[in-house]
Motif scaffolding. Structure first.
Motif: not given
Length: 143
Positions: A29-35, A47-50, A17-24
Motif C-alpha cells: 500500500f502507498f500511501p502507507r496503511e498502518d491500521a 503491516l510492515l513498512e517497506v 518512498l515508504l509503503g506498507t506490506r501486509c504480512a498475511a
C-alpha cells in the motif's frame, strides 16, 4: 521538512518512498496503511513498512494548467506555473503511484511505458520551512 511524515526517506540506500506490506496477503500500500489491510479478500495481518522500488514505468500522465482550488496552497500573487503529473506503475509492488515530474519536464518529454525514477523534490516554502516531497524523473536525465 517532509510534506507528509513517514511517506519517504533518504536514509540508508538513498531516497525511497515508504509503503506498507501486509504480512498475511503480501499486498503493498502507498500511501502507507498502518491500521488494517485494505485488501477486501484478506483477513488481515501485521503491516510492515517497506521501501518501494525506485524505478517504474509511466502508466499515464497529464499536466496541470490551472491553479487548483483550496485546500491546495499556493501564492495567488505569483503566476501559475504548469507542471506534469505522472502515474507510475511499480511492477514488483503491482501498484501505481502518482507524483509530479521534476521541474523542467513537461508532458512533451513523456511517453507511456517510459522508465522513471523517484527523486527528492520540493513542494514549497512557507515561513522559512522548506516542504519536501517526491518527484518522478525520466531515467538518464540529470537532476
Amino acid at each position: 521538512m517532509p510534506a507528509v511524515e513517514g511517506w519517504f526517506t533518504d536514509e540508508g540506500d538513498g531516497f525511497r518512498l515508504l509503503g506498507t506490506r501486509c504480512a498475511a496477503c503480501a499486498s503493498v500500500f502507498f500511501p502507507r496503511e498502518d491500521a488494517h489491510c485494505r485488501n477486501p479478500g484478506c483477513g488481515g495481518g501485521d503491516l510492515l513498512e517497506v521501501p518501494l522500488s525506485r524505478r517504474g514505468r509511466i502508466w499515464s500522465y497529464t499536466d496541470s494548467r490551472y491553479r487548483p482550488p483550496s485546500p491546495y496552497v499556493s501564492d495567488p500573487e505569483l503566476p501559475w506555473e504548469p507542471y506534469a503529473l505522472i502515474a507510475v506503475e511499480l511492477e514488483s509492488e503491482r501498484i501505481v503511484v502518482l507524483g509530479q515530474a521534476v521541474p523542467g519536464i513537461t508532458v512533451a518529454d513523456l511517453a507511456v511505458g517510459m522508465e522513471v525514477e523517484v527523486v527528492p523534490g520540493v513542494l514549497g516554502e512557507d515561513s522559512g520551512t522548506l516542504w519536501t516531497t517526491w518527484h518522478w524523473r525520466p531515467t538518464g536525465v540529470a537532476a
